[in-house]
Scaffold this motif. Structure first.
Motif, PDB file in Angstrom:
ATOM      1  N   GLU A  62      43.357 -50.032 -15.779  1.00 59.73           N
ATOM      2  CA  GLU A  62      42.836 -51.390 -15.889  1.00 59.73           C
ATOM      3  C   GLU A  62      41.489 -51.564 -15.179  1.00 59.73           C
ATOM      4  OE1 GLU A  62      45.881 -53.852 -14.308  1.00 59.73           O
ATOM      5  OE2 GLU A  62      47.256 -53.572 -16.010  1.00 59.73           O
ATOM      6  N   LEU A  63      41.305 -50.911 -14.020  1.00 65.10           N
ATOM      7  CA  LEU A  63      40.125 -51.159 -13.192  1.00 65.10           C
ATOM      8  C   LEU A  63      39.136 -50.011 -13.149  1.00 65.10           C
ATOM      9  CD1 LEU A  63      41.905 -52.777 -10.089  1.00 65.10           C
ATOM     10  CD2 LEU A  63      40.887 -53.949 -12.062  1.00 65.10           C
ATOM     11  N   GLY A  64      39.556 -48.818 -13.545  1.00 63.98           N
ATOM     12  CA  GLY A  64      38.684 -47.663 -13.407  1.00 63.98           C
ATOM     13  C   GLY A  64      38.724 -47.142 -11.974  1.00 63.98           C
ATOM     14  N   PRO A  65      38.023 -46.026 -11.704  1.00 68.35           N
ATOM     15  CA  PRO A  65      38.153 -45.346 -10.419  1.00 68.35           C
ATOM     16  C   PRO A  65      37.112 -45.723  -9.363  1.00 68.35           C
ATOM     17  CG  PRO A  65      36.987 -43.931 -11.941  1.00 68.35           C
ATOM     18  CD  PRO A  65      37.278 -45.209 -12.694  1.00 68.35           C
ATOM     19  N   HIS A  66      36.164 -46.607  -9.670  1.00 65.57           N
ATOM     20  CA  HIS A  66      34.977 -46.752  -8.816  1.00 65.57           C
ATOM     21  C   HIS A  66      35.149 -47.697  -7.636  1.00 65.57           C
ATOM     22  CE1 HIS A  66      32.715 -44.386 -11.693  1.00 65.57           C
ATOM     23  NE2 HIS A  66      33.165 -45.172 -12.672  1.00 65.57           N
ATOM     24  N   ASP A  67      36.230 -48.466  -7.602  1.00 64.18           N
ATOM     25  CA  ASP A  67      36.428 -49.437  -6.517  1.00 64.18           C
ATOM     26  C   ASP A  67      37.775 -49.166  -5.842  1.00 64.18           C
ATOM     27  OD1 ASP A  67      36.644 -51.596  -4.826  1.00 64.18           O
ATOM     28  OD2 ASP A  67      36.030 -53.089  -6.309  1.00 64.18           O
ATOM     29  N   PRO A  68      37.833 -48.235  -4.876  1.00 65.80           N
ATOM     30  CA  PRO A  68      39.099 -47.882  -4.225  1.00 65.80           C
ATOM     31  C   PRO A  68      39.808 -49.080  -3.589  1.00 65.80           C
ATOM     32  CG  PRO A  68      37.431 -46.250  -3.699  1.00 65.80           C
ATOM     33  CD  PRO A  68      36.722 -47.377  -4.405  1.00 65.80           C
ATOM     34  N   ALA A  69      39.054 -50.000  -2.980  1.00 58.53           N
ATOM     35  CA  ALA A  69      39.664 -51.154  -2.324  1.00 58.53           C
ATOM     36  C   ALA A  69      40.395 -52.036  -3.333  1.00 58.53           C
ATOM     37  CB  ALA A  69      38.600 -51.961  -1.582  1.00 58.53           C
ATOM     38  N   ALA A  70      39.761 -52.268  -4.482  1.00 55.54           N
ATOM     39  CA  ALA A  70      40.405 -53.076  -5.523  1.00 55.54           C
ATOM     40  C   ALA A  70      41.659 -52.381  -6.056  1.00 55.54           C
ATOM     41  CB  ALA A  70      39.414 -53.347  -6.660  1.00 55.54           C
ATOM     42  N   LEU A  71      41.612 -51.059  -6.145  1.00 49.52           N
ATOM     43  CA  LEU A  71      42.777 -50.305  -6.617  1.00 49.52           C
ATOM     44  C   LEU A  71      43.943 -50.432  -5.638  1.00 49.52           C
ATOM     45  CD1 LEU A  71      40.988 -47.088  -7.910  1.00 49.52           C
ATOM     46  CD2 LEU A  71      42.292 -48.704  -9.305  1.00 49.52           C
ATOM     47  N   ILE A  72      43.651 -50.373  -4.322  1.00 47.36           N
ATOM     48  CA  ILE A  72      44.721 -50.545  -3.340  1.00 47.36           C
ATOM     49  C   ILE A  72      45.352 -51.925  -3.480  1.00 47.36           C
ATOM     50  CG2 ILE A  72      45.267 -50.705  -0.874  1.00 47.36           C
ATOM     51  CD1 ILE A  72      43.200 -48.604  -0.313  1.00 47.36           C
ATOM     52  N   GLY A  73      44.520 -52.944  -3.662  1.00 48.75           N
ATOM     53  CA  GLY A  73      45.042 -54.294  -3.842  1.00 48.75           C
ATOM     54  C   GLY A  73      45.937 -54.406  -5.064  1.00 48.75           C
ATOM     55  N   ALA A  74      45.517 -53.791  -6.167  1.00 46.10           N
ATOM     56  CA  ALA A  74      46.317 -53.842  -7.400  1.00 46.10           C
ATOM     57  C   ALA A  74      47.652 -53.125  -7.212  1.00 46.10           C
ATOM     58  CB  ALA A  74      45.530 -53.222  -8.556  1.00 46.10           C
ATOM     59  N   VAL A  75      47.629 -51.969  -6.542  1.00 44.33           N
ATOM     60  CA  VAL A  75      48.864 -51.220  -6.291  1.00 44.33           C
ATOM     61  C   VAL A  75      49.794 -52.018  -5.385  1.00 44.33           C
ATOM     62  CG1 VAL A  75      49.831 -49.158  -5.205  1.00 44.33           C
ATOM     63  CG2 VAL A  75      47.814 -48.965  -6.668  1.00 44.33           C
ATOM     64  N   SER A  76      49.226 -52.667  -4.367  1.00 40.85           N
ATOM     65  CA  SER A  76      50.041 -53.465  -3.446  1.00 40.85           C
ATOM     66  C   SER A  76      50.738 -54.604  -4.181  1.00 40.85           C
ATOM     67  CB  SER A  76      49.168 -54.010  -2.318  1.00 40.85           C
ATOM     68  OG  SER A  76      49.949 -54.720  -1.379  1.00 40.85           O
ATOM     69  N   ARG A  77      50.010 -55.295  -5.036  1.00 41.05           N
ATOM     70  CA  ARG A  77      50.610 -56.404  -5.782  1.00 41.05           C
ATOM     71  C   ARG A  77      51.699 -55.899  -6.734  1.00 41.05           C
ATOM     72  NH1 ARG A  77      45.200 -57.896  -5.530  1.00 41.05           N
ATOM     73  NH2 ARG A  77      44.719 -57.009  -7.577  1.00 41.05           N
ATOM     74  N   ALA A  78      51.464 -54.738  -7.337  1.00 47.35           N
ATOM     75  CA  ALA A  78      52.466 -54.176  -8.246  1.00 47.35           C
ATOM     76  C   ALA A  78      53.739 -53.804  -7.495  1.00 47.35           C
ATOM     77  CB  ALA A  78      51.888 -52.943  -8.959  1.00 47.35           C
ATOM     78  N   ILE A  79      53.595 -53.185  -6.320  1.00 46.52           N
ATOM     79  CA  ILE A  79      54.774 -52.817  -5.522  1.00 46.52           C
ATOM     80  C   ILE A  79      55.535 -54.063  -5.105  1.00 46.52           C
ATOM     81  CG2 ILE A  79      55.511 -51.861  -3.304  1.00 46.52           C
ATOM     82  CD1 ILE A  79      53.309 -49.776  -3.565  1.00 46.52           C
ATOM     83  N   LYS A  80      54.827 -55.083  -4.658  1.00 50.74           N
ATOM     84  CA  LYS A  80      55.480 -56.314  -4.213  1.00 50.74           C
ATOM     85  C   LYS A  80      56.248 -56.967  -5.360  1.00 50.74           C
ATOM     86  CE  LYS A  80      53.302 -59.035  -1.319  1.00 50.74           C
ATOM     87  NZ  LYS A  80      54.137 -58.866  -0.115  1.00 50.74           N
TER      88      LYS A  80
END
Length: 408
Positions: free
Chosen positions: A237-255
């Motif tokens: 969905e976001l691509g690989p260029h923004d690691p911080a945004a990816l962490i946020g997306a993973v956190s929301r998915a886990i929650k």
């Protein structure tokens, strides 16, 4: 009748029941005399317990040891010999139906107390006497069943390990083809583990992730599946260029997946992680972390200023206490040519050992990295692993161990 407690003796396609322990035996009617019982015990020295019945229904159990001890006392032959055998029988023996499961029988035997294990129990079929069972045989069957369950569980875990390692194989191949001077160490504490990694090339660079999920063993492995699936979805969905945004997306998915909405039913699990994105054109490395640190070691130079630690955020990924809208931040590094970069999960740092049984710690890790910082990444990793193993000594492994060591 001889009882065989081997795995082949037990039923293969159904759960074991009391009937599998049943040993056919003689019995006596309630009006039989103690002389009749004495004669039976004398003739049948292998008979340890004798059921007493009325119209084929058991009403008691005579223990050989108790009976022979009583009848050996002075004048007991004369006083009790012709009397009914109920004088020395247990009037409340454990009586179970032949269809009762071994699990239920075990609980009943424990509730009945020592006599059920020492003197045995009566097994019936439609209320009529079928035979007797004994505590030793019950323990043998329970032990055999437990061993079989353990074997099946370990077989499942071993196969789960094959699956978990297969999921990492693509990352291994991508890493080998992209970074010639790199080493990624992954050692689960148990057969399967709660750490995972991810590496893939993309147009203009590469993306890497190291993560330490809650727990180890089977629970940790389940968390790696959840977290790695969430990361794959976020990358699409976001691509690989923004690691911080990816962490946020993973956190929301886990929650969301674990119901971490603050209710009592939610799972308070998550992970620590480090996400990296390297851009080939600018030769820059973008880093975002959650409770993990990126270490940068400049080639040569003084030891005092040779290690730079870039700490990740103190907020974990997932977990009930992590706000759904929390934002992690990127840090961009311009590493000098030949710099060594290193990330580790806490399994390495927290390993207990040494003469005082304390954690390995960051200081010892830094010393090992500095001592080998100009060597190939594989040699740096090998030296570090050797030192940690020597430090551990006879202490057990505390956690999964994963680290990523590479040069750009």
């Amino acid at each position: 009748m001889e009882f065989n407690a081997s795995r082949l003796h037990l039923p293969r396609y159904r759960s074991s029941v009391a009937a599998d322990l049943c040993i056919a035996t003689e019995s006596v009617q309630a009006d039989a005399s103690n002389f009749d019982v004495l004669e039976l015990f004398t003739e049948r020295r292998d008979m340890m317990s004798l059921p007493v019945t009325e119209q084929q229904r058991p009403i008691g159990l005579i223990s050989r040891n108790i009976f022979m001890s009583q009848m050996s006392k002075p004048f007991y032959h004369e006083v009790y010999g012709k009397k009914s055998c109920i004088a020395f029988m247990d009037k409340e023996p454990l009586i179970v139906d032949s269809a009762m499961s071994i699990e239920d029988l075990t609980f009943r035997a424990v509730e009945a107390g020592e006599k059920a294990l020492a003197d045995g129990f009566i097994i019936t079929e439609d209320g009529a006497l079928a035979g007797v069972g004994f505590g030793l045989q019950l323990m043998n069957v329970v032990a055999t069943m437990q061993a079989e369950k353990n074997r099946q569980i370990m077989h499942s875990i071993d196969y789960a390990s094959v699956i978990q390692r297969a999921l990492l194989r693509t990352s291994d191949a991508e890493l080998s083809a992209t970074l010639p001077d790199a080493h990624l160490e992954w050692q689960p504490r148990d057969v399967v583990g709660g750490d995972f990694y991810f590496f893939e090339r993309h147009a203009g660079g590469w993306f890497a992730a190291i993560a330490d999920c809650t727990g180890h063993g089977v629970p940790g492995a389940f968390m790696t599946l959840i977290a790695s699936s969430a990361l794959s979805q976020a990358l699409r969905e976001l691509g690989p260029h923004d690691p911080a945004a990816l962490i946020g997306a993973v956190s929301r998915a886990i929650k969301t997946l674990l119901g971490q909405d603050g209710s009592a039913t939610g799972s308070n699990d998550g992970m620590d992680c480090a996400f990296l994105c390297y851009d080939t054109a600018s030769a820059s490395l973008r880093f975002a972390g959650a409770k993990l640190t990126l270490y940068q070691l400049a080639p040569g130079g003084d030891a005092d200023d040779a290690v730079r630690a870039i700490d990740g955020a103190r907020m974990g990924v997932g977990y009930v206490d992590t706000p759904a809208g929390y934002c992690w931040h990127n840090e961009t590094l311009e590493a000098p040519q030949g710099s060594l970069l290193f990330i580790t999960t806490d399994g390495l740092l927290d390993q207990i050992g040494g003469s005082r049984d304390i954690a390995y710690g960051k200081r010892r890790m830094r010393e090992q990295l500095l001592a080998r910082r100009d060597g190939p990444a594989r040699e740096v990793a090998a030296s570090l692993l050797h030192d940690v193993k020597a430090w551990q000594g006879a202490q057990p492994r505390r956690d999964d161990l994963t680290f990523f060591c590479f040069r750009l």
